[in-house]
Write a protein that holds these residues in place. Structure first.
Motif, PDB file in Angstrom:
ATOM      1  N   ASP A   1       2.953   6.929   7.209  1.00 40.21           N
ATOM      2  CA  ASP A   1       2.390   7.360   8.209  1.00 40.21           C
ATOM      3  C   ASP A   1       0.896   6.898   8.640  1.00 40.21           C
ATOM      4  O   ASP A   1       0.230   7.357   9.200  1.00 40.21           O
ATOM      5  CB  ASP A   1       1.937   8.951   7.730  1.00 40.21           C
ATOM      6  N   ALA A   2       0.763   5.472   8.030  1.00 34.38           N
ATOM      7  CA  ALA A   2      -0.437   4.794   8.479  1.00 34.38           C
ATOM      8  C   ALA A   2      -0.388   4.169   9.888  1.00 34.38           C
ATOM      9  O   ALA A   2       0.440   4.310  10.646  1.00 34.38           O
ATOM     10  CB  ALA A   2      -0.371   3.483   7.584  1.00 34.38           C
ATOM     11  N   ILE A   3      -1.607   4.224  10.650  1.00 37.41           N
ATOM     12  CA  ILE A   3      -1.945   3.537  11.787  1.00 37.41           C
ATOM     13  C   ILE A   3      -2.558   2.284  11.428  1.00 37.41           C
ATOM     14  O   ILE A   3      -3.419   2.081  10.795  1.00 37.41           O
ATOM     15  CB  ILE A   3      -3.064   4.480  12.438  1.00 37.41           C
TER      16      ILE A   3
ATOM     17  N   GLY B   1      -2.245  10.348   8.450  1.00 41.03           N
ATOM     18  CA  GLY B   1      -2.150   9.175   7.685  1.00 41.03           C
ATOM     19  C   GLY B   1      -3.463   8.053   7.624  1.00 41.03           C
ATOM     20  O   GLY B   1      -4.329   8.462   8.603  1.00 41.03           O
ATOM     21  N   PRO B   2      -3.558   7.369   6.832  1.00 43.80           N
ATOM     22  CA  PRO B   2      -4.759   6.384   6.833  1.00 43.80           C
ATOM     23  C   PRO B   2      -4.827   5.587   8.204  1.00 43.80           C
ATOM     24  O   PRO B   2      -3.546   5.079   8.363  1.00 43.80           O
ATOM     25  CB  PRO B   2      -4.882   5.666   5.608  1.00 43.80           C
ATOM     26  N   LYS B   3      -5.909   4.933   8.376  1.00 45.80           N
ATOM     27  CA  LYS B   3      -6.161   4.145   9.423  1.00 45.80           C
ATOM     28  C   LYS B   3      -6.097   2.664   8.755  1.00 45.80           C
ATOM     29  O   LYS B   3      -7.287   2.571   7.869  1.00 45.80           O
ATOM     30  CB  LYS B   3      -6.966   4.148  10.476  1.00 45.80           C
TER      31      LYS B   3
ATOM     32  N   VAL C   1     -10.071   5.409   6.589  1.00 49.18           N
ATOM     33  CA  VAL C   1      -9.859   4.016   7.159  1.00 49.18           C
ATOM     34  C   VAL C   1     -10.209   3.111   6.281  1.00 49.18           C
ATOM     35  O   VAL C   1     -10.880   3.255   5.325  1.00 49.18           O
ATOM     36  CB  VAL C   1     -11.239   4.005   8.290  1.00 49.18           C
ATOM     37  N   VAL C   2      -9.386   2.038   5.930  1.00 46.04           N
ATOM     38  CA  VAL C   2      -9.316   0.942   5.204  1.00 46.04           C
ATOM     39  C   VAL C   2      -9.377  -0.126   5.844  1.00 46.04           C
ATOM     40  O   VAL C   2      -8.772  -0.393   6.710  1.00 46.04           O
ATOM     41  CB  VAL C   2      -8.226   0.954   4.240  1.00 46.04           C
TER      42      VAL C   2
ATOM     43  N   LEU D   1       0.800  -1.386   0.069  1.00 42.37           N
ATOM     44  CA  LEU D   1       0.082  -0.068  -0.061  1.00 42.37           C
ATOM     45  C   LEU D   1       0.761   1.322   0.014  1.00 42.37           C
ATOM     46  O   LEU D   1       0.456   2.373  -0.046  1.00 42.37           O
ATOM     47  CB  LEU D   1      -0.992   0.080   1.231  1.00 42.37           C
ATOM     48  N   SER D   2       2.268   1.314   0.007  1.00 42.62           N
ATOM     49  CA  SER D   2       2.956   2.120   0.125  1.00 42.62           C
ATOM     50  C   SER D   2       2.965   3.433  -1.205  1.00 42.62           C
ATOM     51  O   SER D   2       3.090   4.348  -1.016  1.00 42.62           O
ATOM     52  CB  SER D   2       4.648   1.821   0.340  1.00 42.62           C
TER      53      SER D   2
END
Length: 180
Positions: free
Chosen positions: A132-134, A159-161, A113-114, A104-105
């Motif tokens: 920066d994703a959680i 960043g996205p979760k 949210v994904v 997913l980079s």
């Protein structure tokens, strides 16, 4: 001093321009535009002031896909997604025997949210998330080996979760953050 048109609703906002640029990049990644067409349309989008000018830069592109749930499944073999692919809001990945690699980079993530639901029998899975994703793996059940994931100490906000859930039988899930 520049005079603005009398009808301000026809002026574009910065987020309209950003969305148009992102849509052009996606169209290029999907093969709908050549490199030369992308350059010309990006130039028009970046200098557009009105919705009409911005619409001209996006003319003739295929309609955006509204689907927010996708399923990738295989009985045996490899599932691999990398590069500039569009990540749906909800992704279901199923494999009885095989390996799964989701990168997913560099993917296009349009949602804050994904949800990724894994249904894996035997085999390994590796997920590379944006820097920066959680990541949340609390709803993932593993039958044999634990998930390999170290929470980042310092992550930038915004960043996205990425929520990973589901069941893994005999295999291991490895999650890492992209370096760039």
């Amino acid at each position: 001093m520049t005079l603005l048109p009398k009808n301000p609703s026809r002026l574009i906002r910065e987020d309209d321009r950003d969305s148009a640029v992102e849509r052009l990049r996606e169209a290029y990644a999907e093969g709908h535009l050549t490199h030369e067409e992308l350059d010309g349309r990006l130039g028009r989008a970046l200098t557009a002031r009105t919705r009409r000018e911005l619409g001209a830069a996006l003319a003739s592109l295929p309609e955006e896909r509204a689907g927010t749930t996708s399923t990738i499944a295989t009985a045996a073999g490899r599932i691999r997604r990398r590069g500039a692919w569009r990540v749906p809001r909800s992704l279901k990945v199923a494999s009885a025997f095989g390996r799964v690699y989701l990168d997913l980079s560099r993917a296009v993530i349009e949602y804050p949210v994904v949800d990724i639901e894994l249904r894996l029998g035997t085999g390994r899975a590796k997920i590379t998330v944006p820097r920066d994703a959680i990541v949340d793996v609390e709803d993932l059940r593993t039958g044999w080996k634990d998930t390999l994931y170290k929470t980042r100490r310092r992550s930038r906000p915004g960043g996205p979760k990425i929520r990973i859930s589901g069941i893994m039988g005999f295999g291991r899930l490895k999650i890492r953050h992209a370096r760039r």
